[in-house]
Design a protein around this motif. Structure first.
Motif, mmCIF file in Angstrom:
data_model
loop_
_atom_site.group_PDB
_atom_site.id
_atom_site.type_symbol
_atom_site.label_atom_id
_atom_site.label_comp_id
_atom_site.label_asym_id
_atom_site.label_seq_id
_atom_site.Cartn_x
_atom_site.Cartn_y
_atom_site.Cartn_z
ATOM 1 N N TRP A 363 0.844 -1.198 0.000
ATOM 2 C CA TRP A 363 0.000 0.000 0.000
ATOM 3 C C TRP A 363 0.872 1.238 0.000
ATOM 4 O O TRP A 363 1.959 1.257 0.582
ATOM 5 N N ASP A 370 -6.774 0.906 8.299
ATOM 6 C CA ASP A 370 -6.125 -0.363 7.929
ATOM 7 C C ASP A 370 -5.858 -1.264 9.136
ATOM 8 O O ASP A 370 -5.481 -2.428 8.969
ATOM 9 N N ARG A 438 -8.833 -3.313 -0.427
ATOM 10 C CA ARG A 438 -7.959 -2.245 0.085
ATOM 11 C C ARG A 438 -6.937 -1.851 -0.981
ATOM 12 O O ARG A 438 -6.665 -0.652 -1.198
#
Ligand code: AMP
Ligand code: MG
Length: 523
Positions: A363, A370, A438
């Motif tokens: 990421w 998260d 995500r």
């Protein structure tokens, strides 16, 4: 021919040393070091060199195969401008104050400043006894020296702050060790590693002076450390001491975050093994996580308390920093300010750990939202035996535009359990699908995500059983695997087609084998 190294004597000139020059075991009060020379081993022989580490001290490549190199890096040749010494330090071992420890089998050859203006201290480990040898013989055996040589270089290439190693040599002497402390001792080959660092000053160097109430000397050592190695913080003063302490908190936090990223377990995080530079130092019964187990420690001495287990390491750095704060307190006398630095450590560590996990997962940044996904990943990794290194490399490969209802092929190889329960498979797929959602928020391609992940998740680490294979061969006078491992570990993030053998999951035979999963402090 000489090696053309130019030594300075800043440490010795700035600080009080031991007035006694005879080499016998003793308490050394009111001193930061004792002058002592390496033992003379007539047949000592260098068997491996890290060319990059040697290049750091501006050594000419043509010297590598010369008798001069061999003699210097085994302590047989001491040039006129050298004043070898051993440092006096104490330490908290496994939570208890152990009083004077010191360089019992390490001798500093000297300190140099390289052409690139880098300060490098050269130290021989295993080159004979010193006033700090206590009941030890001052020697190191081949198996532990192979481990230190390879691992410090592997860590360097992984981007983990560490001391480095230039050479590994056989001392030519046999050394008696009872490896598993079970009465089955044997003679082993003695060895000498030449390792490097800006300095080998440890938390314990300050602790011993504070414990002895040698406050004048404590101030001298702190002032020297700052002037010589932390001059960017300003001239020594109370304010600078605090800045320095905070910097040690920061670099120590950075170090442990790197350990957790690559799956390294130091094994003996005593305060005498904590570098003031935030470097990984003293490779003893360390190990690499195979199965992702927060409670795992390779150190058999710590098997029941697990004080230094993988998941404890940040707490232990914090504990050690408290000991350092106690040691330097007399120079600062401001509990609140020291506490503030420790609070900074806690916050900084947490935020760096989060960022590190986000990077491991590919990421672009860590978001507060998260947290649950990362926590459930840890839960997943600990619920079945999962190879940490293979898991993150495998995760990089999965296509994040798909949805999963079975374990993707890229992850199948990372499990040590043959049969995964249906419950696990459901949970793993649920996690993967949340993970994919995500990843989609970052609007990054699967390829770009994989590239980012592979730059922080190594393919090659010094798996415990690999060092043992190299040691087994070295004990048969075959050093080829040491050389080969060193080459492979230089590029830990690259695919290195053809070198898959070194990235394999731990084989079954290595699961409970001494040297692979269990290591004693005997070295
Ligand atoms: P370590 O746990 O290896 O960091 O060592 C702890 C302390 O024991 C340090 O002061 C070492 O110098 C000392 N030590 C370890 N092994 C030996 C040895 N074979 N001879 C002398 N001192 C040793
Ligand atoms: Mg040590």
């Amino acid at each position: 021919m000489t090696l053309n190294l130019k030594f300075n004597h800043n440490f010795i000139n700035a600080l009080q040393g031991d007035p006694i020059i005879e080499n016998y075991t003793r308490q050394v009060p009111k001193a930061c070091y004792s002058k002592v020379e390496p033992e003379k081993f007539d047949t000592a022989n260098v068997i491996a060199i890290s060319l990059d580490a040697a290049a750091e001290i501006d050594l000419d490549k043509n010297l590598f195969d010369t008798p001069e190199f061999n003699q210097f890096f085994t302590g047989q040749k001491i040039y006129d401008d050298m004043t070898p010494y051993a440092m006096c330090y104490g330490g908290h071992q496994f939570g208890n104050w152990a009083n004077q420890l010191g360089d019992g089998r390490a001798i500093i050859l000297g300190d140099i400043t390289t052409k690139a203006d880098k300060k490098i201290c050269l130290q021989l480990k295993g080159a004979g006894s010193t006033p700090y040898s206590r009941s030890g013989d001052g020697y190191a055996v081949l198996r532990s020296s192979v481990r230190e040589f390879l691992c410090s270089e592997a860590m360097h290439y992984l981007g983990v702050p560490t001391t480095r190693a230039i050479s590994l040599a056989l001392s030519g002497e046999e050394v008696y060790r009872d490896m598993m402390y079970d009465g089955n001792g044997a003679y082993e080959d003695g060895a000498i590693v030449c390792r490097t660092a800006p300095s080998f000053i440890r938390f314990g160097n300050f602790e011993i002076l504070a414990a002895r109430k040698e406050l004048g000397l404590l101030k001298e050592l702190v002032d020297f450390t700052i002037t010589e190695h932390f001059s960017h913080l300003g001239t020594p003063s109370k304010d600078t001491y605090l800045k320095w302490y905070k910097e040690v908190c920061k670099t120590s936090a950075d170090m442990v975050v790197h350990w957790l990223r690559v799956g390294f377990v130091h094994g003996v995080m005593n305060t005498d093994n904590m570098s003031i530079h935030g470097l990984t130092i003293d490779y003893g019964p360390y190990g690499w996580l195979e199965d992702y187990d927060l409670d795992w420690t390779p150190n058999t001495t710590d098997a029941s308390y697990k004080r230094y287990a993988y998941g404890q390491q940040a707490h232990m750095v914090n504990w050690n920093l408290v000991q350092l704060a106690n040691a330097i307190y007399p120079l600062i006398e401001d509990t609140d300010a020291l506490q503030e630095a420790l609070d900074f450590f806690a916050d900084y560590y947490k935020s760096e750990w989060n960022k590190m996990m986000a990077k491991k997962l590919g990421w672009s940044e860590y978001k507060e939202s998260d947290q649950a996904l990362v926590a459930s990943l840890i839960h997943l990794l600990t619920s079945v035996e999962t190879d940490m290194t293979l898991f993150f490399r495998g995760l990089a490969k999965i296509d994040h535009t798909l949805k999963y209802d079975e374990i993707p092929q890229d992850l199948v190889d990372c499990y040590y359990d043959e049969d995964l329960s249906s419950d696990y498979i459901v949970k793993c797929c649920a996690w993967l699908n949340s993970y994919i959602e995500r990843c989609a928020k970052d609007e990054v391609s699967t390829e770009a995500r994989a590239k980012n992940m592979n730059s922080v998740n190594p393919k090659f680490v010094l798996r415990n059983y690999l060092s043992q294979l190299a040691i087994d061969k070295a004990n048969e006078n075959d050093y080829t695997m040491i050389h080969e491992l060193l080459e492979v570990l230089k590029r830990p993030y690259d695919e290195q087609t053809g070198k898959e053998f070194f990235a394999r999951k731990r084989p079954d035979w290595a699961k409970d084998k001494p040297g692979c999963s269990m290591l004693s402090c005997s070295s």
